[in-house]
Design a protein around this motif. Structure first.
Motif, PDB file in Angstrom:
ATOM      1  N   LEU A  52      -2.296   7.515  -0.073  1.00 16.52           N
ATOM      2  CA  LEU A  52      -3.617   7.343   0.535  1.00 16.52           C
ATOM      3  C   LEU A  52      -3.880   8.389   1.611  1.00 16.52           C
ATOM      4  CD1 LEU A  52      -4.055   3.484   1.075  1.00 16.52           C
ATOM      5  CD2 LEU A  52      -5.497   4.979  -0.312  1.00 16.52           C
ATOM      6  N   SER A  66      -5.648  -6.377  -2.469  1.00 17.23           N
ATOM      7  CA  SER A  66      -5.241  -4.979  -2.351  1.00 17.23           C
ATOM      8  C   SER A  66      -3.716  -4.883  -2.262  1.00 17.23           C
ATOM      9  CB  SER A  66      -5.880  -4.342  -1.116  1.00 17.23           C
ATOM     10  OG  SER A  66      -5.528  -5.053   0.057  1.00 17.23           O
ATOM     11  N   PRO A  67      -3.162  -3.819  -2.836  1.00 17.66           N
ATOM     12  CA  PRO A  67      -3.804  -2.559  -3.265  1.00 17.66           C
ATOM     13  C   PRO A  67      -4.331  -2.565  -4.698  1.00 17.66           C
ATOM     14  CG  PRO A  67      -1.441  -2.340  -3.451  1.00 17.66           C
ATOM     15  CD  PRO A  67      -1.688  -3.719  -2.890  1.00 17.66           C
ATOM     16  N   TYR A  68      -4.475  -3.747  -5.283  1.00 10.79           N
ATOM     17  CA  TYR A  68      -4.877  -3.856  -6.691  1.00 10.79           C
ATOM     18  C   TYR A  68      -6.362  -4.209  -6.801  1.00 10.79           C
ATOM     19  CZ  TYR A  68       0.100  -4.800  -6.210  1.00 10.79           C
ATOM     20  OH  TYR A  68       1.412  -4.737  -5.817  1.00 10.79           O
ATOM     21  N   THR A 107      -7.317   3.101  -4.725  1.00 13.90           N
ATOM     22  CA  THR A 107      -6.426   2.089  -4.177  1.00 13.90           C
ATOM     23  C   THR A 107      -7.263   1.110  -3.360  1.00 13.90           C
ATOM     24  OG1 THR A 107      -4.544   3.595  -4.080  1.00 13.90           O
ATOM     25  CG2 THR A 107      -4.473   1.666  -2.648  1.00 13.90           C
ATOM     26  N   GLN A 166      -8.219  -1.753  -0.609  1.00  9.67           N
ATOM     27  CA  GLN A 166      -7.821  -1.998   0.766  1.00  9.67           C
ATOM     28  C   GLN A 166      -8.767  -3.034   1.368  1.00  9.67           C
ATOM     29  OE1 GLN A 166      -8.967   1.276   3.632  1.00  9.67           O
ATOM     30  NE2 GLN A 166      -9.119   2.470   1.723  1.00  9.67           N
ATOM     31  N   LEU A 192       0.833  -1.195   0.000  1.00 10.57           N
ATOM     32  CA  LEU A 192       0.000   0.000   0.000  1.00 10.57           C
ATOM     33  C   LEU A 192       0.871   1.250   0.000  1.00 10.57           C
ATOM     34  CD1 LEU A 192      -2.633  -1.009   2.705  1.00 10.57           C
ATOM     35  CD2 LEU A 192      -3.152  -0.514   0.307  1.00 10.57           C
TER      36      LEU A 192
END
Length: 262
Positions: A17, A205-207, A217, A219, A12
């Motif tokens: 963020l 995540s982050p995908y 993003t 999460q 991340l």
């Protein structure tokens, strides 16, 4: 309660963020995501990844090397040593990706076989990445007795025939936010057929943020959107879907203790 069965918290970009890792985890807990499995993609980065999440009892870790993150031959002894650590609950992610890296097929296969052998030796389940490698993935799982360790085909995007072959080996199938994408009709067709007692949910995540968070993003808190979509597709309540997938997770990853967030 929900579980995010596959995320990469160490990847991340928290600065972008505008959040701390504590805030990300708290946001998940507020959505009743009680546990997260932070998945390794690189042996070289494993210790840093494990240290990043060490202070969070709601997070477990795996250890392995993603087929697209291989920088050379995977050292089976190093993999075994790391996977023997008590904090490691699974081996991977590992597997085959012929979509992005067909030129490294042989190296990927060798690494995959090493991961399967280690998983059997330490008796911990495999986390398998597979893309455009249906036949070879199943063939290697079968020929190297991966069913002795068990595991999951994560972020599944292949056809039902492959899912059925993995299910027949005792594996689980994990579904990500991809199933919420507009062009994912084939995947939704697969999800309709999957046995609910072998189904997991994840963010990766982050995908791959699910609808309605596409473009953001991803999460762990957003795993609830995956659950919402599957529950609607299968005609069951979100509460039932959450209960089933959470029980499945703890059955597969038995070293993760339920209730760690309480």
């Amino acid at each position: 309660m929900f579980v995010d069965s596959h995320c990469h918290l160490d990847r991340l970009e928290l600065d972008k963020l505008g959040l701390s890792l504590r805030q990300v985890i708290d946001a998940a807990l507020e959505r009743k995501v009680e546990h997260m499995l932070c998945v390794s993609v690189s042996l070289a980065e494993f210790n840093d990844m494990a240290a990043t999440v060490a202070d969070y009892p709601q997070v477990s870790v795996s250890c392995g090397e993603h087929p697209l993150h291989q920088t050379g031959t995977v050292d089976p002894e190093q993999l075994l040593q790391l996977c023997q650590q008590s904090k490691v609950v699974a081996v991977g992610e590992t597997g085959l990706d012929y979509f992005y890296a067909p030129e490294s097929k042989l190296a990927q296969q060798a690494a995959f076989v090493s991961h399967i052998a280690v998983a059997r030796q330490v008796n911990k389940p495999l986390i398998v990445h597979t893309r455009d490698a249906r036949e070879d993935t199943i063939a290697l799982l079968k020929s190297h007795q991966a069913e002795q360790a068990g595991g999951v085909l994560h972020c599944f995007t292949e056809n039902y025939e492959m899912a059925k072959a993995a299910l027949d080996l005792g594996f689980y199938i994990s579904i990500s936010g991809i199933m919420t994408f507009r062009n994912a009709d084939e995947l939704r067709g697969v999800v309709k057929k999957l046995p609910l007692d072998r189904l997991l949910i994840e963010t990766d995540s982050p995908y791959l943020a699910p609808v309605p968070y596409r473009g953001k993003t991803n999460q762990p808190a957003y795993v609830t959107a995956v659950a919402d979509a599957i529950a609607e597709l299968r005609g069951i309540s979100v509460a039932s879907l959450a209960e089933l997938t959470t029980a499945n997770f703890y059955r597969l990853f038995s070293r993760c203790k339920p209730g760690l967030s309480s």
